[in-house]
Design an enzyme around this catalytic site. Structure first.
Site, mmCIF file in Angstrom:
data_model
loop_
_atom_site.group_PDB
_atom_site.id
_atom_site.type_symbol
_atom_site.label_atom_id
_atom_site.label_comp_id
_atom_site.label_asym_id
_atom_site.label_seq_id
_atom_site.Cartn_x
_atom_site.Cartn_y
_atom_site.Cartn_z
ATOM 1 N N GLU A 26 0.803 -1.223 0.000
ATOM 2 C CA GLU A 26 0.000 0.000 0.000
ATOM 3 C C GLU A 26 0.841 1.280 0.000
ATOM 4 O O GLU A 26 0.302 2.383 -0.133
ATOM 5 C CB GLU A 26 -0.943 0.002 1.209
ATOM 6 C CG GLU A 26 -2.031 -1.051 1.153
ATOM 7 C CD GLU A 26 -1.554 -2.466 1.475
ATOM 8 O OE1 GLU A 26 -2.170 -3.416 0.955
ATOM 9 O OE2 GLU A 26 -0.568 -2.633 2.223
ATOM 10 N N HIS B 279 4.692 -15.037 -2.541
ATOM 11 C CA HIS B 279 4.102 -13.737 -2.211
ATOM 12 C C HIS B 279 5.182 -12.666 -2.058
ATOM 13 O O HIS B 279 5.018 -11.532 -2.526
ATOM 14 C CB HIS B 279 3.286 -13.870 -0.922
ATOM 15 C CG HIS B 279 2.636 -12.611 -0.470
ATOM 16 N ND1 HIS B 279 1.526 -12.083 -1.093
ATOM 17 C CD2 HIS B 279 2.930 -11.763 0.545
ATOM 18 C CE1 HIS B 279 1.169 -10.969 -0.482
ATOM 19 N NE2 HIS B 279 2.006 -10.752 0.517
#
Length: 153
Positions: A57, A87
């Site tokens: 983010e 990931h």
């Protein structure tokens, strides 16, 4: 002619975006960044900190800070530690690309202070122990780049 940015932060406004994930590391990076900014003359009132959920983010809020016209530089801080899945690779790649593109898009220095480490131990080392504090180093880079980029404003 040689162009260099100096390391006096007096009068600069700096935004800092910090990922909350792995906060036991990122809080130390933030402490180092704040220390570096203040030691080089940036007033506490001229530093804004935005916490985001995680490293992924960071680019969005860094972009909003850079586009606001309020900051001479933006510092991004986070920690991504490799786990058992892929990931890690996706997050590291996207955060690095996102942050790298921001300086070019916004004409504001956006400093990449996101740790991408294989182990927790490596992250700890880079957050204020034997490998220094990457938050502090990012603060110094932000001051230097803010002054350097103003030479072509």
């Amino acid at each position: 002619m040689v162009f260099e940015g100096h390391l006096v932060g007096t009068g600069l406004k700096v935004g800092v975006v910090v990922g909350r994930f792995n906060e036991f590391i990122t809080s130390k990076l933030l402490g180092g960044a704040l220390d570096g900014l203040k030691r080089h003359g940036v007033e506490e009132a001229d530093i804004d900190v935005a916490w985001v959920p995680g490293a992924f983010e960071i680019p969005l809020i860094a972009k909003k800070m850079a586009n606001s016209g309020k900051y001479d530089a933006v510092i991004t801080l986070g920690t991504v530690i490799r786990g058992a899945t892929t990931h890690y690779d996706y997050v590291c790649n996207e955060v690095a690309k996102g942050v790298a593109s921001l300086s070019l898009q916004t004409d504001i220095p956006v400093i990449f202070g996101v740790l991408t480490t294989e182990t927790i131990e490596q992250a700890i080392e880079r957050a204020g122990t034997k490998a220094g504090n990457k938050g502090y180093e990012s603060a110094v880079a932000a001051i230097e780049m803010a002054h350097l980029s103003k030479q072509w404003a």
